[in-house]
Design a protein around this motif. Structure first.
Motif, PDB file in Angstrom:
ATOM      1  N   PRO A 331       0.821  -1.214   0.000  1.00 29.88           N
ATOM      2  CA  PRO A 331       0.000   0.000   0.000  1.00 29.88           C
ATOM      3  C   PRO A 331       0.854   1.263   0.000  1.00 29.88           C
ATOM      4  CG  PRO A 331       0.091  -0.937   2.202  1.00 29.88           C
ATOM      5  CD  PRO A 331       0.840  -1.886   1.309  1.00 29.88           C
ATOM      6  N   LEU A 332       0.470   2.223  -0.838  1.00 28.80           N
ATOM      7  CA  LEU A 332       1.094   3.542  -0.880  1.00 28.80           C
ATOM      8  C   LEU A 332      -0.006   4.587  -0.889  1.00 28.80           C
ATOM      9  CD1 LEU A 332       3.376   1.662  -2.308  1.00 28.80           C
ATOM     10  CD2 LEU A 332       4.197   3.804  -3.283  1.00 28.80           C
ATOM     11  N   ARG A 333       0.277   5.735  -0.327  1.00 24.88           N
ATOM     12  CA  ARG A 333      -0.638   6.869  -0.415  1.00 24.88           C
ATOM     13  C   ARG A 333       0.009   7.934  -1.300  1.00 24.88           C
ATOM     14  NH1 ARG A 333      -3.884   9.075   3.397  1.00 24.88           N
ATOM     15  NH2 ARG A 333      -4.669   6.943   3.555  1.00 24.88           N
ATOM     16  N   LEU A 334      -0.676   8.306  -2.390  1.00 28.10           N
ATOM     17  CA  LEU A 334      -0.211   9.364  -3.290  1.00 28.10           C
ATOM     18  C   LEU A 334      -1.067  10.596  -3.074  1.00 28.10           C
ATOM     19  CD1 LEU A 334       1.345  10.483  -5.802  1.00 28.10           C
ATOM     20  CD2 LEU A 334      -0.462   9.436  -7.211  1.00 28.10           C
ATOM     21  N   THR A 335      -0.439  11.723  -2.765  1.00 24.63           N
ATOM     22  CA  THR A 335      -1.154  12.973  -2.532  1.00 24.63           C
ATOM     23  C   THR A 335      -0.664  14.033  -3.518  1.00 24.63           C
ATOM     24  OG1 THR A 335      -1.348  12.466  -0.170  1.00 24.63           O
ATOM     25  CG2 THR A 335      -1.753  14.741  -0.828  1.00 24.63           C
ATOM     26  N   LEU A 336      -1.610  14.739  -4.135  1.00 23.31           N
ATOM     27  CA  LEU A 336      -1.305  15.824  -5.061  1.00 23.31           C
ATOM     28  C   LEU A 336      -1.892  17.114  -4.506  1.00 23.31           C
ATOM     29  CD1 LEU A 336      -2.206  14.057  -8.434  1.00 23.31           C
ATOM     30  CD2 LEU A 336       0.073  14.401  -7.481  1.00 23.31           C
ATOM     31  N   SER A 337      -1.075  18.138  -4.421  1.00 25.80           N
ATOM     32  CA  SER A 337      -1.510  19.434  -3.885  1.00 25.80           C
ATOM     33  C   SER A 337      -1.051  20.534  -4.835  1.00 25.80           C
ATOM     34  CB  SER A 337      -0.912  19.665  -2.492  1.00 25.80           C
ATOM     35  OG  SER A 337      -1.128  20.988  -2.059  1.00 25.80           O
ATOM     36  N   THR A 338      -2.010  21.286  -5.384  1.00 24.76           N
ATOM     37  CA  THR A 338      -1.688  22.338  -6.347  1.00 24.76           C
ATOM     38  C   THR A 338      -1.787  23.709  -5.694  1.00 24.76           C
ATOM     39  OG1 THR A 338      -2.436  21.018  -8.220  1.00 24.76           O
ATOM     40  CG2 THR A 338      -2.318  23.397  -8.546  1.00 24.76           C
ATOM     41  N   HIS A 339      -0.741  24.493  -5.893  1.00 25.88           N
ATOM     42  CA  HIS A 339      -0.642  25.844  -5.345  1.00 25.88           C
ATOM     43  C   HIS A 339      -0.494  26.817  -6.503  1.00 25.88           C
ATOM     44  CE1 HIS A 339       0.830  29.192  -2.841  1.00 25.88           C
ATOM     45  NE2 HIS A 339       1.800  29.324  -3.711  1.00 25.88           N
ATOM     46  N   ARG A 340      -1.401  27.785  -6.601  1.00 28.24           N
ATOM     47  CA  ARG A 340      -1.342  28.773  -7.680  1.00 28.24           C
ATOM     48  C   ARG A 340      -0.384  29.886  -7.293  1.00 28.24           C
ATOM     49  NH1 ARG A 340      -3.489  26.366 -12.158  1.00 28.24           N
ATOM     50  NH2 ARG A 340      -5.343  25.186 -11.543  1.00 28.24           N
ATOM     51  N   SER A 341       0.629  30.079  -8.114  1.00 22.59           N
ATOM     52  CA  SER A 341       1.640  31.099  -7.844  1.00 22.59           C
ATOM     53  C   SER A 341       1.605  32.138  -8.956  1.00 22.59           C
ATOM     54  CB  SER A 341       3.037  30.461  -7.762  1.00 22.59           C
ATOM     55  OG  SER A 341       4.025  31.441  -7.552  1.00 22.59           O
ATOM     56  N   ALA A 342       1.313  33.381  -8.604  1.00 18.57           N
ATOM     57  CA  ALA A 342       1.289  34.452  -9.600  1.00 18.57           C
ATOM     58  C   ALA A 342       2.713  34.785 -10.041  1.00 18.57           C
ATOM     59  CB  ALA A 342       0.620  35.697  -9.020  1.00 18.57           C
ATOM     60  N   LYS A 343       2.867  35.138 -11.312  1.00 21.90           N
ATOM     61  CA  LYS A 343       4.175  35.549 -11.805  1.00 21.90           C
ATOM     62  C   LYS A 343       4.498  36.928 -11.227  1.00 21.90           C
ATOM     63  CE  LYS A 343       5.209  34.890 -16.158  1.00 21.90           C
ATOM     64  NZ  LYS A 343       5.333  35.088 -17.645  1.00 21.90           N
ATOM     65  N   LEU A 344       5.642  37.031 -10.561  1.00 22.67           N
ATOM     66  CA  LEU A 344       6.048  38.277  -9.920  1.00 22.67           C
ATOM     67  C   LEU A 344       7.216  38.880 -10.678  1.00 22.67           C
ATOM     68  CD1 LEU A 344       6.034  37.049  -6.199  1.00 22.67           C
ATOM     69  CD2 LEU A 344       4.182  38.202  -7.441  1.00 22.67           C
ATOM     70  N   ASN A 345       7.158  40.177 -10.946  1.00 25.18           N
ATOM     71  CA  ASN A 345       8.246  40.901 -11.587  1.00 25.18           C
ATOM     72  C   ASN A 345       8.973  41.683 -10.501  1.00 25.18           C
ATOM     73  OD1 ASN A 345       9.034  43.714 -13.281  1.00 25.18           O
ATOM     74  ND2 ASN A 345       9.486  41.785 -14.297  1.00 25.18           N
ATOM     75  N   LEU A 346      10.169  41.173 -10.092  1.00 28.16           N
ATOM     76  CA  LEU A 346      10.815  41.691  -8.891  1.00 28.16           C
ATOM     77  C   LEU A 346      12.215  42.208  -9.173  1.00 28.16           C
ATOM     78  CD1 LEU A 346       9.859  38.852  -6.378  1.00 28.16           C
ATOM     79  CD2 LEU A 346       8.686  41.020  -6.736  1.00 28.16           C
ATOM     80  N   ALA A 347      12.573  43.266  -8.440  1.00 28.51           N
ATOM     81  CA  ALA A 347      13.952  43.755  -8.438  1.00 28.51           C
ATOM     82  C   ALA A 347      14.818  42.762  -7.677  1.00 28.51           C
ATOM     83  CB  ALA A 347      14.008  45.131  -7.789  1.00 28.51           C
TER      84      ALA A 347
END
Length: 418
Positions: A331-347
């Motif tokens: 037995p294995l547990r597979l977990t998928l977690s999606t995080h939305r990351s905005a594109k940042l324009n940074l100095a």
């Protein structure tokens, strides 16, 4: 200062303790006070040891030089930066203190601007040491992983299917591929699509997916034995997906035996192998998403850990998807977690280690030959390169980056402290 650095102050004089506490707090450090050498040595050798030690020379019992020698003879993963603090001013005595293992020497009473500068030097030295150790750890992990991969490649080469009577090879059973569809992240794939990707990936490791079902109810973050983690990023929308596998060491060991047809030599081999399972499955998602939604890649090295080495609960979001797998009876547990990351324009001053370049730097409008390509993981040294480029070419030039997920930060930081 971007973070509050812990500084161990060792002095038997209560007045000196108060002065140093006030000074360090005013400068943005977190002071930890010890009154004798023996207790200081215990703190400095603990898992959460401060990175910098300000150490009085003259103390009853175990003096500063004895503490220095004990620290330097200890097999610590990260050795603290030691500033010896004393009223002694004779050059031969200063040399004696440095030879005992101190990194710097400051005379009492100290000059405030000078002490501030010496602490900044200590911080730079600590950062360089930790970055170097991180690279060494990665090289060692890659070396161990490459050894297993070489063994697997050799095994696959030796086990080529025998030719059939008509001279053609027997086909290898393979799950039917689902019809393609526009997909924005692994979390938007159907259970059947996810099952196909996982099954195809496991076949690369000589493993068979016997069953896979969506986990019902709350996703439990308590692992039965060990975790493997990796991540993938989709450049078109900044979707950062963490992939987590949980199982027991005995079950992981059984799968290792199945893949390599031999027993593992150590628990370390098993953990490296488990991280390779995670990387291979994530690679299947990367190939699928790259065909359907644009470029995707795995920016960080897969990692595996014992569950008992993880002190805090995992920052797993409530909308994470989990699947219960049976792989060759394990037995294995597979977990998928999606995080939305905005594109940042940074100095450059706003960039952080672990940021992911969203586009080539400099962009094509500035240079046809980029210094760094999209997908590069920023380190303090890479950030320095970007800063130098902007200072010498165009100070208004910024970098487009994605920020990693909380779970990615958690596992990378855990690997550094493990």
């Amino acid at each position: 200062m971007s973070r509050m650095i812990r500084v161990l102050v060792v002095d038997d004089d209560p007045t000196a303790q108060k002065v140093m506490r006030h000074f360090l707090e005013r400068c943005g450090y977190h002071p930890i006070i010890c009154s004798n050498g023996q207790s200081a040595l215990s703190v400095a050798q603990s898992p959460e040891a401060p990175a910098i030690v300000i150490l009085d020379w003259m103390m009853p019992g175990m003096d500063g030089l004895a503490v220095c020698r004990a620290l330097r003879s200890s097999k610590l993963k990260y050795r603290p930066y030691v500033i010896l603090f004393s009223t002694k001013t004779d050059k031969s005595e200063i040399a004696e203190g440095l030879d005992a293992g101190a990194d710097d020497f400051v005379s009492k009473p100290f000059n405030v601007p000078e002490m501030q500068a010496r602490l900044r030097v200590a911080c730079r030295s600590v950062d360089y040491q930790r970055e170097l150790q991180d690279r060494i750890d990665e090289v060692e992990a890659l070396s161990q992983r490459n050894a297993l991969l070489s063994e697997l490649i050799s095994k696959n080469r030796d086990e080529k299917p025998a030719p059939a009577a008509n001279g053609t090879a027997h086909p290898v059973p393979h799950p039917a591929a689902p019809a393609p569809a526009r997909t924005k992240s692994p979390g938007e794939l159907s259970t059947n699509e996810t099952r196909f990707i996982v099954s195809a990936a496991l076949l690369e490791l000589h493993l068979a997916l016997e069953s896979m079902q969506a986990h019902s109810g709350h996703v439990d973050t308590e692992s039965p034995g060990c975790y493997a983690w990796t991540s993938l990023v989709l450049h078109s929308n900044g979707a950062w997906t963490d992939l987590l596998i949980a199982t027991t060491v005995p079950h992981a060991s059984t799968l290792f035996d199945k893949t390599f047809a031999r027993r593992s030599r150590s628990v370390g081999d098993i953990l490296v192998y488990l991280s390779e399972i995670a990387r291979t499955i994530a690679g299947g998602f990367v190939r699928t998403l790259s065909r359907r939604a644009g470029e995707a890649h795995q920016p960080l090295m897969a990692r595996a850990f014992h569950a008992d080495s993880i002190r805090a609960s995992l920052p797993l979001p409530i909308d994470a998807q989990a699947f219960d797998l049976s792989v060759d009876g394990c037995p294995l547990r597979l977990t998928l977690s999606t995080h939305r990351s905005a594109k940042l324009n940074l100095a450059p001053a706003k960039l952080q280690p672990m940021d992911i370049l969203a586009d080539n730097f400099p962009p094509a409008a500035v240079s046809q030959v980029p210094l760094l390509r999209a997908g590069a993981v920023l380190t303090p040294r890479i950030i320095e390169k970007i800063a130098f480029e902007t200072e010498t070419v165009d100070e208004s030039q910024h970098a487009d980056v994605y920020r990693p997920s909380p779970l990615a930060k958690y596992f990378v930081q855990h690997a550094k402290s493990a």
